[in-house]
Design a protein around this motif. Structure first.
Motif, PDB file in Angstrom:
ATOM      1  N   GLN A  49      27.048  31.207 -76.995  1.00 60.99           N
ATOM      2  CA  GLN A  49      27.728  30.164 -76.220  1.00 60.99           C
ATOM      3  C   GLN A  49      26.705  29.475 -75.325  1.00 60.99           C
ATOM      4  N   GLY A  52      31.070  28.802 -83.912  1.00 58.27           N
ATOM      5  CA  GLY A  52      32.519  28.612 -83.897  1.00 58.27           C
ATOM      6  C   GLY A  52      33.150  29.034 -82.583  1.00 58.27           C
ATOM      7  N   ASP A  53      34.458  29.044 -82.578  1.00 57.43           N
ATOM      8  CA  ASP A  53      35.210  29.327 -81.360  1.00 57.43           C
ATOM      9  C   ASP A  53      35.057  30.759 -80.859  1.00 57.43           C
ATOM     10  N   ASP A  54      34.690  31.689 -81.744  1.00 54.98           N
ATOM     11  CA  ASP A  54      34.595  33.093 -81.348  1.00 54.98           C
ATOM     12  C   ASP A  54      33.151  33.573 -81.154  1.00 54.98           C
ATOM     13  N   ASP A 110      25.321  25.365 -75.987  1.00 48.47           N
ATOM     14  CA  ASP A 110      26.113  24.483 -75.124  1.00 48.47           C
ATOM     15  C   ASP A 110      25.173  23.837 -74.106  1.00 48.47           C
TER      16      ASP A 110
END
Length: 184
Positions: free
Chosen positions: A135, A127-129, A139
């Motif tokens: 990350q 998720g975003d956090d 990615d």
């Protein structure tokens, strides 16, 4: 009942996830070794110290059906510690199965599974956090090819000696499975 169905659906999805690998041998856009993260004891760990070693990165939880994999992770650490470094990242992203504090998590892991491999502070792995490690792992603009987030607790990411992400293993693949051991 609805919550049970949602948890069961997520769990079955985690079990049916596929192993994903970097068959194209693409180069990461940024180096894994440039990362740092805080250990479960509050010390900043610089990942440069892992240069030249394979790493198995695992998102963990204390109240999950896969929690007994802590034993397998410790066994892997003991038997193959010269070939691979195990790094555990406790997270509460799936079914609220890691509700404890860092102190509680560390105590649980030591008492119940004799964990000696490196654990990091509790954080988000999707998720975003999500934390900076996840990350990078999820990615493809950073790692060169992969965008697969963990599908449940105890998903595994294998990084080679050059700091390149080479494989994703779903929860159902145990740390001592031949799929992992054969890559060490």
């Amino acid at each position: 009942m609805e919550t049970l169905m949602i948890v069961l659906t997520l769990f079955l999805g985690a079990c049916n996830s596929k192993v994903i690998s970097n068959d194209a041998n693409t180069q990461p856009k940024t180096s894994f070794y440039d990362l740092q993260y805080t250990s479960i004891d509050g010390q900043v760990i610089d990942f440069k110290q892992y240069k030249g070693k394979k790493l198995l990165i695992v998102n963990t939880a204390s109240e999950c059906g896969f929690t007994p994999q802590y034993s397998d992770l410790e066994k892997l650490n003991e038997e193959y510690g010269t070939k691979v470094v195990v790094l555990g990242f406790p997270a509460n992203n799936f079914g609220g199965q890691e509700p404890g504090s860092n102190t509680e998590i560390k105590g649980f892991c030591k008492k119940n599974y004799g964990v000696t491999f490196q654990l990091f502070e509790k954080s988000s792995v999707k998720g975003d956090d999500k934390n900076v490690v996840y990350q990078w792992l999820t990615d493809k603009n950073k790692n060169g090819w992969n965008d697969q987030e963990p599908t449940w607790n105890f998903c595994k990411y294998l990084i080679n000696e050059k700091g390149e992400l080479v494989k994703f293993f779903p929860s159902k693949i145990k740390p001592t499975d031949t799929e992992i051991i054969s890559m060490l």
